[in-house]
Motif scaffolding. Structure first.
Motif, mmCIF file in Angstrom:
data_model
loop_
_atom_site.group_PDB
_atom_site.id
_atom_site.type_symbol
_atom_site.label_atom_id
_atom_site.label_comp_id
_atom_site.label_asym_id
_atom_site.label_seq_id
_atom_site.Cartn_x
_atom_site.Cartn_y
_atom_site.Cartn_z
ATOM 1 N N THR A 37 -6.828 -6.645 -14.919
ATOM 2 C CA THR A 37 -6.748 -7.197 -13.567
ATOM 3 C C THR A 37 -5.415 -7.882 -13.290
ATOM 4 O O THR A 37 -4.958 -7.893 -12.161
ATOM 5 C CB THR A 37 -7.891 -8.190 -13.318
ATOM 6 N N SER A 53 -11.205 -7.247 -17.256
ATOM 7 C CA SER A 53 -12.533 -7.244 -16.660
ATOM 8 C C SER A 53 -13.300 -6.098 -17.309
ATOM 9 O O SER A 53 -12.758 -5.003 -17.486
ATOM 10 C CB SER A 53 -12.419 -7.030 -15.157
ATOM 11 N N ILE A 96 -10.571 -13.074 -20.626
ATOM 12 C CA ILE A 96 -11.543 -12.514 -19.697
ATOM 13 C C ILE A 96 -11.196 -13.001 -18.300
ATOM 14 O O ILE A 96 -11.005 -14.195 -18.089
ATOM 15 C CB ILE A 96 -12.974 -12.945 -20.070
ATOM 16 N N ASP A 97 -11.122 -12.072 -17.360
ATOM 17 C CA ASP A 97 -10.885 -12.427 -15.967
ATOM 18 C C ASP A 97 -12.240 -12.644 -15.308
ATOM 19 O O ASP A 97 -13.011 -11.708 -15.141
ATOM 20 C CB ASP A 97 -10.110 -11.325 -15.251
ATOM 21 N N ASP A 98 -12.516 -13.865 -14.957
ATOM 22 C CA ASP A 98 -13.820 -14.195 -14.383
ATOM 23 C C ASP A 98 -13.773 -14.292 -12.860
ATOM 24 O O ASP A 98 -14.654 -14.889 -12.243
ATOM 25 C CB ASP A 98 -14.355 -15.485 -14.983
ATOM 26 N N THR A 99 -12.801 -13.673 -12.241
ATOM 27 C CA THR A 99 -12.661 -13.730 -10.794
ATOM 28 C C THR A 99 -13.867 -13.111 -10.097
ATOM 29 O O THR A 99 -14.377 -13.661 -9.118
ATOM 30 C CB THR A 99 -11.377 -13.008 -10.344
ATOM 31 N N SER A 100 -14.345 -11.971 -10.596
ATOM 32 C CA SER A 100 -15.480 -11.310 -9.944
ATOM 33 C C SER A 100 -16.739 -12.165 -10.059
ATOM 34 O O SER A 100 -17.540 -12.228 -9.113
ATOM 35 C CB SER A 100 -15.721 -9.924 -10.537
ATOM 36 N N GLU A 101 -16.926 -12.836 -11.182
ATOM 37 C CA GLU A 101 -18.073 -13.734 -11.332
ATOM 38 C C GLU A 101 -17.951 -14.895 -10.340
ATOM 39 O O GLU A 101 -18.949 -15.298 -9.732
ATOM 40 C CB GLU A 101 -18.151 -14.284 -12.757
#
Length: 125
Positions: A37, A53, A96-101
């Motif tokens: 991402t 992601s 870990i890209d936690d943007t979507s969460e």
């Protein structure tokens, strides 16, 4: 604030890593889609911080630890791709890209707010 040089090199790293994960990622993460991402470079271009992601994954932390275990192999493959564009192959740090969460959590909050009955305005004029 990243310089143009950092941003440009981060784009090259992101594109090449995406191709590596797309073609050869199945060997260490079967039945999983890995998306890069974002890539952030240090000012000296020595370290690339790669944000990932995971789709079709039950445990993102386990997937991340698997990728970290294979980071030397991934860095070697990256080096063979960018050897004519970079003097030094950067060290890779995976996160870990936690943007979507975060977005999903905010959507749930907004949905909850929109379903609550509106209170009448109590402004007196």
């Amino acid at each position: 604030m990243e310089s143009k040089r950092q941003q440009k090199f981060a784009g090259v790293i992101q594109q090449d890593l995406a191709e590596i994960f797309q073609r050869e990622g199945m060997s260490f993460l079967p039945n999983m889609l890995v998306t890069i991402t974002k890539v952030r470079m240090t000012p000296d271009l020595a370290i690339a911080r790669v944000f990932l992601s995971f789709f079709n994954s039950q445990d993102a932390a386990l997937a991340l630890s698997t990728i970290k275990a294979h980071s030397n192999e991934i860095r070697y493959k990256l080096g063979s791709r960018i050897r004519n564009q970079a003097r030094v192959v950067p060290s890779l740090e995976f996160f870990i890209d936690d943007t979507s969460e975060y977005v999903n959590r905010m959507d749930q909050i907004f949905d909850k707010i929109s379903k609550e009955p509106r209170q009448p305005d109590t402004e007196e004029e």
